[in-house]
Motif scaffolding. Sequence first.
Motif, PDB file in Angstrom:
ATOM      1  N   PRO A  35       0.818  -1.228   0.000  1.00  0.00           N
ATOM      2  CA  PRO A  35       0.000   0.000   0.000  1.00  0.00           C
ATOM      3  C   PRO A  35       0.843   1.266   0.000  1.00  0.00           C
ATOM      4  O   PRO A  35       1.746   1.432   0.815  1.00  0.00           O
ATOM      5  CB  PRO A  35      -0.809  -0.123   1.303  1.00  0.00           C
ATOM      6  N   PHE A  36       0.536   2.152  -0.948  1.00  0.00           N
ATOM      7  CA  PHE A  36       1.118   3.488  -0.974  1.00  0.00           C
ATOM      8  C   PHE A  36      -0.023   4.495  -0.912  1.00  0.00           C
ATOM      9  O   PHE A  36      -1.148   4.211  -1.347  1.00  0.00           O
ATOM     10  CB  PHE A  36       1.944   3.710  -2.243  1.00  0.00           C
ATOM     11  N   VAL A  37       0.264   5.673  -0.375  1.00  0.00           N
ATOM     12  CA  VAL A  37      -0.756   6.707  -0.209  1.00  0.00           C
ATOM     13  C   VAL A  37      -0.226   8.018  -0.788  1.00  0.00           C
ATOM     14  O   VAL A  37       0.947   8.370  -0.566  1.00  0.00           O
ATOM     15  CB  VAL A  37      -1.121   6.893   1.286  1.00  0.00           C
ATOM     16  N   GLN A  38      -1.070   8.724  -1.516  1.00  0.00           N
ATOM     17  CA  GLN A  38      -0.732  10.043  -2.050  1.00  0.00           C
ATOM     18  C   GLN A  38      -1.455  11.110  -1.236  1.00  0.00           C
ATOM     19  O   GLN A  38      -2.662  11.007  -1.003  1.00  0.00           O
ATOM     20  CB  GLN A  38      -1.141  10.142  -3.521  1.00  0.00           C
ATOM     21  N   GLN A  39      -0.712  12.124  -0.787  1.00  0.00           N
ATOM     22  CA  GLN A  39      -1.312  13.183   0.015  1.00  0.00           C
ATOM     23  C   GLN A  39      -0.742  14.542  -0.379  1.00  0.00           C
ATOM     24  O   GLN A  39       0.460  14.671  -0.637  1.00  0.00           O
ATOM     25  CB  GLN A  39      -1.088  12.946   1.509  1.00  0.00           C
ATOM     26  N   VAL A  40      -1.620  15.547  -0.417  1.00  0.00           N
ATOM     27  CA  VAL A  40      -1.224  16.908  -0.756  1.00  0.00           C
ATOM     28  C   VAL A  40      -1.055  17.713   0.528  1.00  0.00           C
ATOM     29  O   VAL A  40      -1.933  17.722   1.391  1.00  0.00           O
ATOM     30  CB  VAL A  40      -2.262  17.582  -1.666  1.00  0.00           C
ATOM     31  N   GLU A  41       0.087  18.391   0.633  1.00  0.00           N
ATOM     32  CA  GLU A  41       0.363  19.288   1.756  1.00  0.00           C
ATOM     33  C   GLU A  41       0.403  20.722   1.235  1.00  0.00           C
ATOM     34  O   GLU A  41       1.191  21.043   0.337  1.00  0.00           O
ATOM     35  CB  GLU A  41       1.692  18.934   2.410  1.00  0.00           C
ATOM     36  N   ILE A  42      -0.463  21.580   1.779  1.00  0.00           N
ATOM     37  CA  ILE A  42      -0.529  22.983   1.377  1.00  0.00           C
ATOM     38  C   ILE A  42       0.116  23.822   2.469  1.00  0.00           C
ATOM     39  O   ILE A  42      -0.252  23.717   3.640  1.00  0.00           O
ATOM     40  CB  ILE A  42      -1.989  23.420   1.160  1.00  0.00           C
ATOM     41  N   ARG A  43       1.068  24.668   2.072  1.00  0.00           N
ATOM     42  CA  ARG A  43       1.780  25.507   3.031  1.00  0.00           C
ATOM     43  C   ARG A  43       1.333  26.950   2.871  1.00  0.00           C
ATOM     44  O   ARG A  43       1.393  27.512   1.772  1.00  0.00           O
ATOM     45  CB  ARG A  43       3.290  25.381   2.804  1.00  0.00           C
ATOM     46  N   LEU A  44       0.891  27.526   3.977  1.00  0.00           N
ATOM     47  CA  LEU A  44       0.404  28.906   3.974  1.00  0.00           C
ATOM     48  C   LEU A  44       1.343  29.799   4.764  1.00  0.00           C
ATOM     49  O   LEU A  44       1.805  29.425   5.845  1.00  0.00           O
ATOM     50  CB  LEU A  44      -1.005  28.966   4.577  1.00  0.00           C
ATOM     51  N   GLU A  45       1.608  30.978   4.223  1.00  0.00           N
ATOM     52  CA  GLU A  45       2.434  31.981   4.901  1.00  0.00           C
ATOM     53  C   GLU A  45       1.695  33.309   4.801  1.00  0.00           C
ATOM     54  O   GLU A  45       1.830  34.029   3.823  1.00  0.00           O
ATOM     55  CB  GLU A  45       3.807  32.069   4.247  1.00  0.00           C
ATOM     56  N   ASN A  46       0.887  33.605   5.830  1.00  0.00           N
ATOM     57  CA  ASN A  46       0.032  34.797   5.815  1.00  0.00           C
ATOM     58  C   ASN A  46      -0.809  34.853   4.536  1.00  0.00           C
ATOM     59  O   ASN A  46      -0.890  35.888   3.865  1.00  0.00           O
ATOM     60  CB  ASN A  46       0.882  36.068   5.940  1.00  0.00           C
ATOM     61  N   SER A  47      -1.385  33.733   4.196  1.00  0.00           N
ATOM     62  CA  SER A  47      -2.207  33.621   2.989  1.00  0.00           C
ATOM     63  C   SER A  47      -3.388  32.718   3.282  1.00  0.00           C
ATOM     64  O   SER A  47      -3.604  32.299   4.428  1.00  0.00           O
ATOM     65  CB  SER A  47      -1.375  33.088   1.811  1.00  0.00           C
ATOM     66  N   GLY A  48      -4.177  32.417   2.256  1.00  0.00           N
ATOM     67  CA  GLY A  48      -5.361  31.596   2.457  1.00  0.00           C
ATOM     68  C   GLY A  48      -5.555  30.612   1.325  1.00  0.00           C
ATOM     69  O   GLY A  48      -5.020  30.779   0.219  1.00  0.00           O
ATOM     70  N   VAL A  49      -6.327  29.557   1.604  1.00  0.00           N
ATOM     71  CA  VAL A  49      -6.610  28.541   0.601  1.00  0.00           C
ATOM     72  C   VAL A  49      -8.068  28.119   0.717  1.00  0.00           C
ATOM     73  O   VAL A  49      -8.624  28.021   1.819  1.00  0.00           O
ATOM     74  CB  VAL A  49      -5.673  27.323   0.766  1.00  0.00           C
ATOM     75  N   ILE A  50      -8.700  27.909  -0.416  1.00  0.00           N
ATOM     76  CA  ILE A  50     -10.067  27.377  -0.491  1.00  0.00           C
ATOM     77  C   ILE A  50      -9.968  25.951  -0.998  1.00  0.00           C
ATOM     78  O   ILE A  50      -9.376  25.710  -2.055  1.00  0.00           O
ATOM     79  CB  ILE A  50     -10.944  28.212  -1.441  1.00  0.00           C
ATOM     80  N   ILE A  51     -10.520  24.991  -0.269  1.00  0.00           N
ATOM     81  CA  ILE A  51     -10.423  23.587  -0.650  1.00  0.00           C
ATOM     82  C   ILE A  51     -11.809  23.013  -0.914  1.00  0.00           C
ATOM     83  O   ILE A  51     -12.825  23.622  -0.572  1.00  0.00           O
ATOM     84  CB  ILE A  51      -9.702  22.756   0.429  1.00  0.00           C
ATOM     85  N   GLN A  52     -11.832  21.847  -1.531  1.00  0.00           N
ATOM     86  CA  GLN A  52     -13.089  21.151  -1.754  1.00  0.00           C
ATOM     87  C   GLN A  52     -13.723  20.769  -0.420  1.00  0.00           C
ATOM     88  O   GLN A  52     -13.028  20.409   0.534  1.00  0.00           O
ATOM     89  CB  GLN A  52     -12.850  19.866  -2.570  1.00  0.00           C
TER      90      GLN A  52
END
Length: 242
Positions: A35-52
Amino acid sequence: MEYLVKVLEPTDLWYLQNNINKETNKYYHPTRSIPFVQQVEIRLENSGVIIQKGSLHRCMGKLSYEIYKTDNRLRDIWVALTTEIEYNAPVYKGTGTVHLEPRQKGSFLHYTAIDILENEQWEFDDGVFQFCSDNVVIGAKRLKYRQMLGSSDGTWRIAIKALPNKTAKAVLGTTAPAKVVELNRGEILIADFDMVKGFTKGIAEDYRKLGHFGRGGGEGFVWVYEGEGKLLVTENEGMGLN
């Protein structure tokens, strides 16, 4: 906003318990699926992100949480998008990391980042959008009945536009590698499969029959794109090369 796509493997203890040599059988074992797993890591630096919605796995840092909503300040831009429904989604702001839900082996995605320029609007197929910066206006476009029949896009497409004097970033996930191509005035793109996963305002999309009873090519129903703008395409989808 920066992101990193990680592929995580089992622990050394898992290899030991399953009697698998990690050095020689890391990616393949003749009798057992590793088993392998794929994962996304989002890095924020005084910013913002909109996700599903529903895609958060965990987050950590000096972050605040809210729900994306339109308001009177954005109404003029919202009307310009000619959208029909709101797209309420989670928003994380501040400094820290946001991890999305991991994907098991067999359902990995290819991720493509697109810079959305000022006064530029993109439409993306349902399920392709993964996350974007928070300096955008989000809406949805209703598909025509013929378009719904020719794809698995559902009833709506997500529409994203950058705020005035801003450049936004959107990250898309597709089952095959994707790239952005330009369609110039007078050019046309015809495809016998749903290879276009997004396009900018100025592109006209149609799903129509090419030829009739073997005449005029006889290809049946095809996707046709005309106009001037950008396209997000997956040229080798369905070839078994992913």
